[in-house]
Every structure is written in C-alpha cells, then in structure tokens.
Design a protein around this motif. Structure first.
Motif, PDB file in Angstrom:
ATOM      1  N   ASP A 132      -1.897   4.706  14.364  1.00 46.71           N
ATOM      2  CA  ASP A 132      -2.244   3.319  14.041  1.00 46.71           C
ATOM      3  C   ASP A 132      -3.581   3.249  13.321  1.00 46.71           C
ATOM      4  OD1 ASP A 132       0.071   2.425  15.179  1.00 46.71           O
ATOM      5  OD2 ASP A 132      -0.849   1.874  17.107  1.00 46.71           O
ATOM      6  N   GLU A 133      -4.579   3.999  13.821  1.00 45.90           N
ATOM      7  CA  GLU A 133      -5.896   4.001  13.198  1.00 45.90           C
ATOM      8  C   GLU A 133      -5.840   4.568  11.788  1.00 45.90           C
ATOM      9  OE1 GLU A 133      -8.705   6.016  15.651  1.00 45.90           O
ATOM     10  OE2 GLU A 133      -8.553   4.579  17.309  1.00 45.90           O
ATOM     11  N   MET A 134      -5.058   5.626  11.598  1.00 43.22           N
ATOM     12  CA  MET A 134      -4.934   6.223  10.265  1.00 43.22           C
ATOM     13  C   MET A 134      -4.297   5.240   9.288  1.00 43.22           C
ATOM     14  SD  MET A 134      -3.708  10.080  11.389  1.00 43.22           S
ATOM     15  CE  MET A 134      -3.258  10.538   9.711  1.00 43.22           C
ATOM     16  N   GLN A 135      -3.254   4.542   9.750  1.00 39.52           N
ATOM     17  CA  GLN A 135      -2.587   3.586   8.868  1.00 39.52           C
ATOM     18  C   GLN A 135      -3.516   2.411   8.538  1.00 39.52           C
ATOM     19  OE1 GLN A 135       1.005   1.809  10.414  1.00 39.52           O
ATOM     20  NE2 GLN A 135       1.670   1.117   8.391  1.00 39.52           N
ATOM     21  N   ALA A 136      -4.219   1.875   9.565  1.00 36.69           N
ATOM     22  CA  ALA A 136      -5.139   0.760   9.332  1.00 36.69           C
ATOM     23  C   ALA A 136      -6.258   1.172   8.393  1.00 36.69           C
ATOM     24  CB  ALA A 136      -5.718   0.269  10.664  1.00 36.69           C
ATOM     25  N   SER A 137      -6.752   2.403   8.582  1.00 37.35           N
ATOM     26  CA  SER A 137      -7.817   2.904   7.721  1.00 37.35           C
ATOM     27  C   SER A 137      -7.350   3.003   6.275  1.00 37.35           C
ATOM     28  CB  SER A 137      -8.294   4.261   8.231  1.00 37.35           C
ATOM     29  OG  SER A 137      -9.288   4.787   7.370  1.00 37.35           O
ATOM     30  N   GLU A 138      -6.130   3.545   6.070  1.00 40.18           N
ATOM     31  CA  GLU A 138      -5.605   3.654   4.708  1.00 40.18           C
ATOM     32  C   GLU A 138      -5.393   2.285   4.090  1.00 40.18           C
ATOM     33  OE1 GLU A 138      -2.425   6.299   3.718  1.00 40.18           O
ATOM     34  OE2 GLU A 138      -2.913   7.703   5.324  1.00 40.18           O
ATOM     35  N   LYS A 139      -4.932   1.317   4.920  1.00 40.10           N
ATOM     36  CA  LYS A 139      -4.687  -0.024   4.398  1.00 40.10           C
ATOM     37  C   LYS A 139      -5.987  -0.685   3.953  1.00 40.10           C
ATOM     38  CE  LYS A 139      -2.148  -4.262   5.418  1.00 40.10           C
ATOM     39  NZ  LYS A 139      -3.084  -5.108   4.663  1.00 40.10           N
ATOM     40  N   ILE A 140      -7.022  -0.566   4.780  1.00 44.64           N
ATOM     41  CA  ILE A 140      -8.304  -1.167   4.417  1.00 44.64           C
ATOM     42  C   ILE A 140      -8.913  -0.457   3.208  1.00 44.64           C
ATOM     43  CG2 ILE A 140     -10.698  -1.348   5.185  1.00 44.64           C
ATOM     44  CD1 ILE A 140      -9.816  -2.369   7.782  1.00 44.64           C
ATOM     45  N   VAL A 177       0.847  -1.199   0.000  1.00 41.81           N
ATOM     46  CA  VAL A 177       0.000   0.000   0.000  1.00 41.81           C
ATOM     47  C   VAL A 177       0.885   1.252   0.000  1.00 41.81           C
ATOM     48  CG1 VAL A 177      -1.763   1.274   1.280  1.00 41.81           C
ATOM     49  CG2 VAL A 177      -1.821  -1.242   1.216  1.00 41.81           C
ATOM     50  N   GLN A 178       0.526   2.220  -0.829  1.00 38.35           N
ATOM     51  CA  GLN A 178       1.231   3.506  -0.847  1.00 38.35           C
ATOM     52  C   GLN A 178       0.548   4.440   0.149  1.00 38.35           C
ATOM     53  OE1 GLN A 178       4.045   4.081  -2.693  1.00 38.35           O
ATOM     54  NE2 GLN A 178       3.879   1.892  -3.215  1.00 38.35           N
ATOM     55  N   TYR A 179       1.156   4.577   1.343  1.00 34.86           N
ATOM     56  CA  TYR A 179       0.544   5.401   2.386  1.00 34.86           C
ATOM     57  C   TYR A 179       0.809   6.877   2.115  1.00 34.86           C
ATOM     58  CZ  TYR A 179       0.040   1.051   5.016  1.00 34.86           C
ATOM     59  OH  TYR A 179      -0.302  -0.219   5.417  1.00 34.86           O
ATOM     60  N   THR A 180       0.001   7.729   2.724  1.00 33.45           N
ATOM     61  CA  THR A 180       0.158   9.178   2.552  1.00 33.45           C
ATOM     62  C   THR A 180       1.343   9.716   3.328  1.00 33.45           C
ATOM     63  OG1 THR A 180      -1.383   9.557   4.382  1.00 33.45           O
ATOM     64  CG2 THR A 180      -2.304   9.508   2.145  1.00 33.45           C
ATOM     65  N   GLN A 181       1.859   8.915   4.274  1.00 27.87           N
ATOM     66  CA  GLN A 181       3.042   9.323   5.019  1.00 27.87           C
ATOM     67  C   GLN A 181       3.774   8.092   5.521  1.00 27.87           C
ATOM     68  OE1 GLN A 181       2.461  10.847   9.092  1.00 27.87           O
ATOM     69  NE2 GLN A 181       0.246  10.639   8.775  1.00 27.87           N
ATOM     70  N   ASP A 182       4.997   8.290   6.011  1.00 29.70           N
ATOM     71  CA  ASP A 182       5.784   7.192   6.578  1.00 29.70           C
ATOM     72  C   ASP A 182       5.359   7.046   8.043  1.00 29.70           C
ATOM     73  OD1 ASP A 182       7.625   5.480   7.660  1.00 29.70           O
ATOM     74  OD2 ASP A 182       9.334   6.303   6.558  1.00 29.70           O
ATOM     75  N   TYR A 183       4.458   6.094   8.291  1.00 27.12           N
ATOM     76  CA  TYR A 183       3.876   5.965   9.630  1.00 27.12           C
ATOM     77  C   TYR A 183       4.909   5.478  10.648  1.00 27.12           C
ATOM     78  CZ  TYR A 183      -0.832   6.975   8.042  1.00 27.12           C
ATOM     79  OH  TYR A 183      -1.947   7.609   7.549  1.00 27.12           O
ATOM     80  N   ALA A 237       8.077   6.207  10.689  1.00 24.00           N
ATOM     81  CA  ALA A 237       8.875   7.385  11.058  1.00 24.00           C
ATOM     82  C   ALA A 237       8.067   8.320  11.947  1.00 24.00           C
ATOM     83  CB  ALA A 237       9.342   8.111   9.795  1.00 24.00           C
ATOM     84  N   ALA A 238       6.755   8.462  11.654  1.00 22.83           N
ATOM     85  CA  ALA A 238       5.900   9.338  12.458  1.00 22.83           C
ATOM     86  C   ALA A 238       5.775   8.823  13.884  1.00 22.83           C
ATOM     87  CB  ALA A 238       4.516   9.455  11.812  1.00 22.83           C
ATOM     88  N   ARG A 239       5.629   7.495  14.033  1.00 24.91           N
ATOM     89  CA  ARG A 239       5.539   6.925  15.377  1.00 24.91           C
ATOM     90  C   ARG A 239       6.870   7.099  16.122  1.00 24.91           C
ATOM     91  NH1 ARG A 239       1.604   3.217  13.092  1.00 24.91           N
ATOM     92  NH2 ARG A 239       3.260   2.101  11.979  1.00 24.91           N
ATOM     93  N   GLU A 240       7.980   6.936  15.417  1.00 28.09           N
ATOM     94  CA  GLU A 240       9.290   7.120  16.037  1.00 28.09           C
ATOM     95  C   GLU A 240       9.472   8.557  16.502  1.00 28.09           C
ATOM     96  OE1 GLU A 240      12.922   6.253  17.594  1.00 28.09           O
ATOM     97  OE2 GLU A 240      11.420   4.842  16.812  1.00 28.09           O
ATOM     98  N   GLN A 241       8.964   9.503  15.684  1.00 31.28           N
ATOM     99  CA  GLN A 241       9.056  10.916  16.043  1.00 31.28           C
ATOM    100  C   GLN A 241       8.243  11.211  17.301  1.00 31.28           C
ATOM    101  OE1 GLN A 241      10.974  13.413  14.635  1.00 31.28           O
ATOM    102  NE2 GLN A 241      10.249  14.574  16.405  1.00 31.28           N
ATOM    103  N   VAL A 242       7.032  10.663  17.369  1.00 29.16           N
ATOM    104  CA  VAL A 242       6.180  10.864  18.555  1.00 29.16           C
ATOM    105  C   VAL A 242       6.869  10.282  19.782  1.00 29.16           C
ATOM    106  CG1 VAL A 242       4.009  10.182  19.655  1.00 29.16           C
ATOM    107  CG2 VAL A 242       4.007  10.958  17.279  1.00 29.16           C
ATOM    108  N   THR A 243       7.429   9.087  19.635  1.00 25.02           N
ATOM    109  CA  THR A 243       8.098   8.435  20.762  1.00 25.02           C
ATOM    110  C   THR A 243       9.274   9.278  21.271  1.00 25.02           C
ATOM    111  OG1 THR A 243       7.494   6.262  19.896  1.00 25.02           O
ATOM    112  CG2 THR A 243       9.271   6.331  21.516  1.00 25.02           C
ATOM    113  N   GLN A 244      10.083   9.806  20.362  1.00 25.86           N
ATOM    114  CA  GLN A 244      11.227  10.622  20.749  1.00 25.86           C
ATOM    115  C   GLN A 244      10.780  11.894  21.467  1.00 25.86           C
ATOM    116  OE1 GLN A 244      13.582  11.330  17.231  1.00 25.86           O
ATOM    117  NE2 GLN A 244      14.201   9.164  17.032  1.00 25.86           N
ATOM    118  N   THR A 245       9.711  12.525  20.956  1.00 23.46           N
ATOM    119  CA  THR A 245       9.202  13.761  21.574  1.00 23.46           C
ATOM    120  C   THR A 245       8.783  13.511  23.016  1.00 23.46           C
ATOM    121  OG1 THR A 245       8.457  14.582  19.424  1.00 23.46           O
ATOM    122  CG2 THR A 245       7.455  15.571  21.391  1.00 23.46           C
TER     123      THR A 245
END
Length: 789
Positions: free
Chosen positions: A650-658, A539-545, A547-555
C-alpha cells in the motif's frame, strides 16, 4: 439635527485616552470593521439603540492632531468635514488634560455639535486633581460628562448627553483666538471665501487652513469651482504675514495657548501625588538596564503560555478532526468525493483550525499587554535598540503589530512622520512573525522537539526575527535611506487593569478573521492542492499492486490452512473459535498501542520470533483459552505478517501515485533550488502555496500526507511528520527560519505596494526576502551538518 431616526456620532481622541474602551462599552458585539474608501486605514463602526434612538458610532483613528502630516490624522479630519456626523464625542484623558485639549481646540473649529467625555476620572482623582467641568463646558461649547471607561462608569450619562445634543443640533459658538496680527487676516480671507459661494466647509476653518497652507485643504479648495480668487487671496495674505510671524508654527502655538488657558481656568486643584503608581512601576519596567531583559522575559513567558496551555485544546481539536475524517470514510463511498472531503478539506483545513487555540491565546496575551499600557513602555524600552540601528522608537509600535498580522503592521508605519523612517519600518516589518506563522513554528517544534522545549524554540524564532529586523534596519538606514532619525517623543498612558470585555473583544475580532480565512481562502487552497496531489488518476505503476496483494493474501491463507491442519482443527466451528481468539488479541494490541500513544510512550514491541513465548500482553486471553492459545498465537503471527506485507505494498503504491502527481512534478522542478536546504518536493509545494497565506503550508502538508496515508486510519499531521524519513530536527529548524524570513502573504505585499505607492519597492522586498530566506536556511542546514547534527 440627526437625519431620520439614526444619529451618526464620531468618536475622537488622543491615543491611549480610553476612546476604544468606551466604544466597546457602548456598541458591544454590534461592530464591523472595514477600510475608509480609497485608503488602507481601518474603519471601525458600531451600533446601539438608546431610548428608542438608533446610534451609529464611528471610532476615528487615535490622533494628537488634525493636520495633514499622517494618514490617520487626515482620515479623522475628513470623516468629520465630509461626512458631517451629527455629534462629535471628544474623549479626553482627565489625568493628562492639558495635552488632550490641543485636539479639542481643533475639533471646535470644525463647527460640529460636540460632547466631551472626561475619561479616566478615577486616575485624575487618585492623583488629587480636581476640575470645574462647567468651566470646561463654557470654554469649549460642549456638554461635558465624567466617565471611567475601564469600569463602564458614566456610559449612560454619555449616551443621554449625545442624544440630547444631536436632537438640538446647535453648535455653541466658540472661537480659538489667533491674536491681533492673524485675526484680521483670517476675517479678510473668510469674507473672500464667503463671496465665492461654492465652499461648503466651515468658512473660518478653511481660512485658517489656507493660511497654514495645509496641502490637503489647498488641494480640496482648488478643485472647487470659483475659488481662484480665494487661493490668490490666501497666498497674498501669507506673503504679508511671513515677515511678521512664523507661519509654520504660529497657529500651533495659539492652539497650545488656548488649551493651556482652558486647563488653567477649569483647574481647581493640581496633582497632589507627584509620584503615581504608574511612575513607581516605570522605575522597574522602564529601567535603563533592566527594562529590556524584563521585556524579553515577558515575551518569553507569553510564548510559553501560548505553547503550553494551548497544547491541550489543540490536541482535542486534532483528535476531533481525526475522528471526523475516520467517520467520513465510513459514510462516504470510497472514491474521489471521499478523498476530497477527508484528505482535501478535513486534512487541510482541519490541520489549520486545530491551531486556533494558539491564535486565541496569543491575541489574548497581546491584548492584555496593550490594554494595561505596557506595550507603550515596550516602545520606550526598545527606543535605544531601535535608535542603534537608525530607526525611530515609535517604529516599535507597527513592528509589534506585526506579531498579529503584517497588514496592519505595514499600515501602522503611517504614525511615523519621517519618510525614511517609515520606509525602513515597512521593509523590516515582515521579520516580525505574524500569527499565521505561529502554527507552522508550533507544528514543527511539537514534531521534533520535547514538549518542555517547544515554547523556548518558538520564542527563539520570534527573537531571531527581531534580530534580523535590527540588522537589516541598520543596513537600509545606512545605505538606502540614509539620514538622521527624528527624535523619539511618545506619551505613556497610566497603567490600569484592562476589562475582560475589552480583552475578549480584541481577541474575538482577530480570531474570527483567522477562522474566516480558514473557511474561505485556505479551504480553496486545500481543494486546489488536493487536486494537484490526487491527479492524474491514470498512473503507470511499476507493478500490478492489486495482483501483488492478492498473491500475498493467497500465500498467507495457505499458511493459515497449514496451521489449522498442524493443530488438527478441521471443523469449521473450531476454526471460527480460533479466529475469534485472534480478534481478541488484535484488539488488545490496539488498545495497548493507543494507551502508549496517549502516554507519549513507544508502543510495546512483541517478540514474534520462532519459538518465542506468548507475550504477557495476552496473559488474560491465554487464561480463558489455555488449550487453544498455542494455535491462536501461531495464527496471530501469520496475520500480522500478512498485514505488514500488504501495508508495504500500500505504501509503495501510494508513494508512486504521489510521485506521479502534478504537485510532485512541480515540486521536483524547483527541488534543485531547495535541495541545499534539505527540503524535499513536498516542502517546495507547501512553501510556494504558503505565499498566499502562511497557514497554507500546514494545510498543504496535511493534504499531501492524508492522500498518501492510510485511507481508513487518519493520523495527526505531527505523526506523519515524525514518520517521514525526509524530515529531521535540523531540517525543521531550517524550515522555520525560512518561513520566518521569506516574504509575507500576498495581501501584505499588496498593502506594501499601496503604502509605498511603488511596484519597484514591493518587488524589491519580494526578491530580497526570498534570497535572504534561502541564505539563512542554507547556513542553518549546512552549518548544522558540519557540526554533526
């Protein structure tokens, strides 16, 4: 004689004579059900061993006659003349013997060894009736045994008599006389048949049937070599007789006369109780005014009983499958196999199997009402309603079967002799909600209505189906199959308390079929739906999820460090202690949420605002860690914020995948058709898949939600539905109406084609019910919006 060590026994009798109860008493669990070759009539066989002798019982369809007017009668007759069972056991209702002896007269002519089970002897005794069974034996040539099937009385005597007659293999010659005019002609034709030398059926019986011009027998004889002279002779004799007797009724008249003579000869004392207990009950239950409301109230009670009592074991199964799914996520490595097992199989099949208690209770209730004799009264009570829309009162019997399954319901229309009545009954049968639809109704009623309203909502949908059936039966009878309906004639069996064995056997048979369907077809459908939802993988996601989760974790980890620094907690052991307190707080919140869910209450919302005091929920923890609690509370809030942000990702990624799945692509392609009904693409996929079996709608939604849900914390499908923003109570009602009306499963459509012998009528049903379902759901949804729902 019995062949080898196995005796084949045909069990014959009128409907409601207790034949099937005797069959269940004898064979118990050693039964198997199929269809007779070439027809859709159910074939039930059972085995038992008695005194070292293997016995195979064939439970023939209940019938009043052995003519060729209906498929049931034809099948019962053909089993006897083609399969030549070693013994016929004719079950007679002792409380209504004269009527039952008409079938006995026809069985005698088939020239097979016969045993008579004089059943319901207790009812006859209660009515004051006394018989001389030796006279009955002499007049029928059969061994006679008294039985009370309901209490399993006389079963051993019946088995002894059956084995003895099978071992002797003799047929006591008994002749049903057809009078001075017909008998010489029968003898003359019998001689012609004997001369042909190629006919193996009972010769006198063939002669009588050819003179009756029975179409099935005429066809059979014409296909045998060297029978042209026989057919010609029969036609010539009919021409001779037609001016002397009415050939359409004369044979039936003589059989009735034989039955009456036998009855009068054996009757010692007639009924002394002119009004039986059944008559007293019928004054209330079949009352001209109160009969229909009582029936509707009983149906309402049944569905509330199913919905209320079944909710408890259903919830246990639901929780069990949820726990099983969570356990599988811990033992199966993360990947496609885990998704297939947890989301596809457990999420799909488990969702369907959790409704098994409801199916069991529904069949329990229907079996109880059938075996008490009330369902026959329901047909009588409904006759006025059925006749008002041009249907026959007996149409109610196959329609009632539709509450269990549409397949036997369509097949059951064969009890109607009139072609037009039969066709109209078949066309409105799918409006009766089969057991496969019940889980769908219960699921959406539970998700969107208070528990106390669930049974009423389900009952309302069932009654709506009855209303649809009445309306469209009237339309079909007026415009497509116009003409007068046949008069309603039906024998009402006496009321009696059914045996637990009989009820549980009926319930068990039907429930096993449900489980088999879940373990085979629905399993395959769930796996297919899982594949359509889980793929494609690239699936071609709208963003790198990631990397986004890693960014949130670091913050948030940086904010954790700032909190530790603020409170001077630089040492590693100090930070570990604070983390331990946060874990205690997290566990306390999860325990509180679980308790709220069990009590069906909203979870406790914590005040997380800046400067807000530490919640009362953590009072015990605060008491144990008073000095560290302020830091722990700050760290706890930070962790909650991080989990919420990651959860959104997670919800955004699952939604895009479905949304990119094959299933979503298909669902969106048909969504323009379903959008005016308020249905999204998920329902589009589910409704199409459910054409195979209505339960597949639940397994499809279960799989869709499981694939798009939390991988580590599975939820019951009701929770997923309640959390879906695309669902409202109004959409739930529109969906239930759509499921009620749109075509039955593929198996039912195949049987409709077979019963009507026409692709045209099957296609017509498929088209008109889809169109009607769309219109009905559109009216419900758009009308509800206009009314402000």
């Amino acid at each position: 004689m019995a062949s080898g060590n196995s005796v084949r026994i045909a069990l014959a009798g009128n409907p409601n004579c207790g034949k099937t109860t005797i069959f269940n008493n004898i064979t118990g669990s050693k039964q198997h059900v199929g269809n007779y070759p070439g027809v859709t009539v159910e074939k039930k066989e059972g085995e038992t061993t008695f005194n070292g002798q293997e016995l195979l019982f064939i439970d023939l369809p209940g019938t009043y006659s052995l003519t060729a007017r209906s498929m049931d009668e034809l099948v019962a007759r053909n089993v006897i003349i083609n399969d030549e069972p070693d013994v016929i056991v004719n079950v007679l209702d002792a409380s209504n013997l004269e009527r039952n002896l008409y079938l006995a007269a026809q069985l005698i002519e088939l020239e097979r060894p016969m045993v008579v089970a004089l059943n319901m002897a207790d009812v006859a005794e209660e009515m004051g009736i006394k018989y001389d069974i030796r006279t009955l034996s002499a007049r029928t040539g059969a061994t006679v045994v008294n039985t009370v099937g309901r209490d399993n009385v006389g079963t051993q005597d019946l088995l002894e008599a059956t084995v003895a007659v099978a071992q002797q293999g003799n047929v006591t010659p008994v002749k049903v006389s057809y009078g001075e005019i017909l008998e010489p002609k029968i003898d003359e034709l019998e001689s012609e048949i004997k001369a042909a030398g190629t006919i193996t059926y009972p010769l006198r019986w063939v002669a009588i049937k050819l003179l009756e011009k029975d179409p099935d027998v005429v066809g059979k004889i014409m296909r045998i070599d060297n029978t042209d002279a026989v057919i010609a002779k029969a036609e010539a004799l009919r021409n001779e007789l037609k001016d002397q007797v009415d050939l359409d009724v004369v044979f039936q008249e003589y059989r009735h006369r034989f039955a009456l003579d036998v009855y009068n000869d054996m009757l010692i004392q007639g009924p002394t109780e002119l009004e039986t207990r059944s008559d007293k009950y019928d004054k209330i239950l079949t009352h001209r005014i109160w009969g229909l409301p009582i029936f509707m109230f009983i149906m309402w009670l049944l569905f509330n009983f199913v919905n209320t009592l079944g909710a408890y074991p259903q919830d246990w199964l639901d929780q069990g499958f949820t726990a099983l799914g969570e356990w599988c996520t811990t033992v199966i490595p993360e990947g496609q196999l885990q998704s297939l097992v947890v989301d596809g199989i457990i999420g799909g099949v488990g969702a369907v199997l959790s409704f098994l208690p409801l199916i069991v209770l529904l069949f329990l209730g229907i079996s109880f009402l059938e075996d008490t004799g009330y369902m026959a009264r329901a047909a009588f009570v409904m006759d006025r309603v059925m006749r008002a829309c041009g249907l026959h009162g007996k149409s109610f019997i196959p329609l009632l079967l539709g509450f269990g399954c549409s397949v036997p319901s369509v097949m059951g229309a064969r009890i109607l002799d009139n072609y037009k009545d039969r066709m109209v009954t078949i066309f409105v049968t799918p409006f009766m909600s089969c057991s496969a639809r019940l889980p769908v109704y219960v699921l959406f009623a539970a998700a969107f209505f208070p528990p106390e309203m669930g049974g009423t909502v389900v009952a309302a949908i069932y009654f709506l189906g009855i209303i649809f059936a009445i309306i469209f039966a009237k339309i079909f009878r007026s415009f497509i199959f116009s003409g007068e309906a046949d008069p309603f004639v039906m024998e009402l069996p006496p009321y009696h308390m059914p045996t637990l064995k009989s009820i549980f056997m009926h319930m068990w048979e039907r429930s096993v079929l449900y489980v088999k369907k879940a373990g085979t077809f629905i399993l395959a459908a769930s796996i297919l739906v899982w594949f359509l939802i889980a793929y494609p993988q690239d699936v071609q996601y709208t963003q790198d999820y990631d990397a986004a989760r890693e960014q949130v974790t670091q913050t948030y980890e940086a904010q954790d460090a700032a909190i530790f620094a603020q409170f001077g907690l630089a040492a590693e052991d100090q930070q570990e202690a604070i983390n331990g307190i946060v874990d205690e707080m997290t566990a306390a919140k999860e325990e509180e949420d679980a308790a709220a869910e069990e009590a069906e209450e909203d979870p406790v919302e914590l005040d997380m605002a800046e400067g807000a005091p530490i919640p009362e929920l953590f009072a015990d923890i605060q008491k144990d860690h008073e000095q560290e609690m302020t830091a722990a509370w700050a760290l706890y809030k930070n962790r909650v914020g991080m989990n919420e942000e990651i959860g959104v990702l997670d919800e955004m990624q699952a939604s895009e995948k479905i949304e990119a799945s094959y299933a979503a692509q298909f669902g969106k392609a048909i969504q323009p058709i379903l959008a005016p009904l308020g249905f999204d693409w998920k329902l589009g996929v589910g409704l199409v898949a459910a054409m195979a079996a209505k339960e597949v709608l639940i397994s499809t939604l279960g799989t869709i939600y499981a694939v798009g849900g939390d991988d580590t914390h599975q939820q019951p499908i009701v929770d997923y539905l309640q959390q879906d923003p695309n669902f409202t109570p109004l959409i739930a009602v529109a969906l239930m109406v759509f499921v009620l009306v749109y075509p039955p499963c593929i198996a039912a459509l195949a049987v409709i084609k077979r019963e009507t012998n026409s692709w045209k009528w099957m296609t017509f049903m498929f088209v008109y019910e889809n169109v009607l379902a769309w219109i009905a759901a559109f009216i419900v949804y758009q009308g509800g919006l206009l009314l402000g729902f």
